[in-house]
Design an enzyme around this catalytic site. Sequence first.
Site, PDB file in Angstrom:
ATOM      1  N   PHE A 165      59.699  -2.842  81.684  1.00 14.05           N
ATOM      2  CA  PHE A 165      59.839  -2.688  80.234  1.00 14.05           C
ATOM      3  C   PHE A 165      58.635  -1.922  79.705  1.00 14.05           C
ATOM      4  CE2 PHE A 165      59.428  -3.672  75.755  1.00 14.05           C
ATOM      5  CZ  PHE A 165      60.706  -3.399  75.313  1.00 14.05           C
TER       6      PHE A 165
ATOM      7  N   ASP B 117      50.856  -0.222  82.827  1.00 14.70           N
ATOM      8  CA  ASP B 117      51.211  -0.719  81.503  1.00 14.70           C
ATOM      9  C   ASP B 117      50.706  -2.151  81.389  1.00 14.70           C
ATOM     10  OD1 ASP B 117      52.416  -1.875  79.314  1.00 14.70           O
ATOM     11  OD2 ASP B 117      54.354  -0.893  79.600  1.00 14.70           O
TER      12      ASP B 117
ATOM     13  N   LYS C 297      49.866  -5.502  72.685  1.00 12.81           N
ATOM     14  CA  LYS C 297      50.163  -6.862  72.204  1.00 12.81           C
ATOM     15  C   LYS C 297      48.945  -7.702  71.798  1.00 12.81           C
ATOM     16  CE  LYS C 297      54.787  -7.648  73.933  1.00 12.81           C
ATOM     17  NZ  LYS C 297      55.312  -6.542  74.749  1.00 12.81           N
TER      18      LYS C 297
HETATM   19  C1  LIG Z   1      56.035  -5.358  74.654  1.00 14.63           C
HETATM   20  C2  LIG Z   1      55.813  -4.345  75.697  1.00 14.63           C
HETATM   21  C3  LIG Z   1      55.851  -2.965  75.404  1.00 14.63           C
HETATM   22  C4  LIG Z   1      56.225  -2.445  74.042  1.00 14.63           C
HETATM   23  O1  LIG Z   1      55.288  -2.792  73.067  1.00 14.63           O
HETATM   24  P1  LIG Z   1      55.649  -2.598  71.513  1.00 14.63           P
HETATM   25  O2  LIG Z   1      54.372  -2.942  70.814  1.00 14.63           O
HETATM   26  O3  LIG Z   1      56.781  -3.537  71.204  1.00 14.63           O
HETATM   27  O4  LIG Z   1      56.035  -1.181  71.329  1.00 14.63           O
HETATM   28  C5  LIG Z   1      55.548  -2.077  76.409  1.00 14.63           C
HETATM   29  N1  LIG Z   1      55.237  -2.511  77.648  1.00 14.63           N
HETATM   30  C6  LIG Z   1      55.195  -3.815  77.963  1.00 14.63           C
HETATM   31  C7  LIG Z   1      54.814  -4.226  79.349  1.00 14.63           C
HETATM   32  C8  LIG Z   1      55.491  -4.785  77.009  1.00 14.63           C
HETATM   33  O5  LIG Z   1      55.472  -6.067  77.330  1.00 14.63           O
END
Ligand SMILES: *Cc1c(COP(=O)(O)O)cnc(C)c1O
Length: 421
Positions: free
Chosen positions: A153, A244, A273
């Site tokens: 994700f 990420d 986050k």
């Molecule tokens: C939540 C998340 C995103 C997206 O972040 P947003 O602030 O909602 O755009 C990207 N990568 C990972 C691993 C996430 O958990």
Amino acid sequence: MSSHTLLDNFQITANSSTPFDSQTFDQYVMSTYSRLPIAISQGKGCYLWDTDGKRYLDFVAGIAACTLGHAHPTLVQAISEQIQKLHHVSNLYYIPEQGALAQWLVEHSCADRAFFCNSGAEANEAAIKLARKYAHTVLGVEYPVILTADASFHGRTLATITATGQPKYQKNFDPLPGGFGYVPYNDIAAIEQAIETHQQGNQQVIAILLEPLQGEGGVHPGDLEYFLRLRNICNEKGILLILDEVQVGVGRSGKYWGYENLGIEPDIFTSAKGLAGGIPMGAMLCKNFCDVFDSGDHASTFGGNPLVSAVALAVLTALEQQNLLSNAIARGEQLRRHLRAIALDFPETFTQVRGWGLINGLQINAESELTSVQVVKAAMEQGLLIVPAGPKVLRFIPPLIVSEKEVEEAAEKLENALKAV
Ligand SMILES: *Cc1c(COP(=O)(O)O)cnc(C)c1O
């Protein structure tokens, strides 16, 4: 006003004379979420209160965002002080708070420099743009490809849903940008194969984008051996390794960054986050290749503004000064002990407990009828908030300030919820 006065005056103001009306809400707000039927109006520490005055123990933390929980004195003080001084000016000018934050991040990671934006998706967009420009201008590659993992994700923009290896997020949003390929997670042979296959098709894999631990995809930690070998392959072939860290970074794993659990360093990593404790902020950090971006190549109106930068710096300083990394490790171990005991109590229902620090998952048996949403709703009834990571995984991501007593309470509430479903 000192932060103490603010907290001393804290009162739960459940307002039963004007109950929350979800029908009116749904009339005016787009239905992009299937919301649970409660409205939250107040928080303190690891607790939340809904508009009826019911109290919940918060093991969601705004999806791993509220690093210091709710109404934390450090957060309240940082916001109050900075908002009275200066909150926004744009990146047309130097922003001292942004510089101080970047320095902290560089001094506490493998990175050389930082770029600031407002969300995880934007941070990944920045990383994708940097990798592509590097491919075109440094490597002279015509058709650069970025490999990502199945069940990953990376966000909800067009490029990041394309990077996300889950077709359900892409459906009906085509045409999607090109230049992405997908591989199974934790499978080194698949990566080698994909690099080879793209080369034969006159495309070149120039970057690999992975989560150190897959969060949304089901709380799957990266495999140590896999990441070590991947790092070597990237070094040999001149491929950028992009991690990420949006969900697992900023102390959640018990280390500042998820990659520290894997014994490797990325070339680029992204954060969001938990970075400013629940105030929107994203960052893209890189080492060695920072000069690829020239002035004008990328920008954000709000990115790294004085307010959010001051808050992020306060959150990161609190991680250090309030021993929150060791708390994340100890409370994580305590929670996993309970989750394993619960899994043993319900051997037909649960198959595995996975996680690092304070990001943990409880795997529901594929054979079982039970879904994660059913358990989430039953836990909510008991006054515990948790969140699914897919249809068969329960995810536990409390604030990093969570106490021993609160972990005990969460385990007890979860057991009661499981007896009820
Ligand atoms: C939540 C998340 C995103 C997206 O972040 P947003 O602030 O909602 O755009 C990207 N990568 C990972 C691993 C996430 O958990």
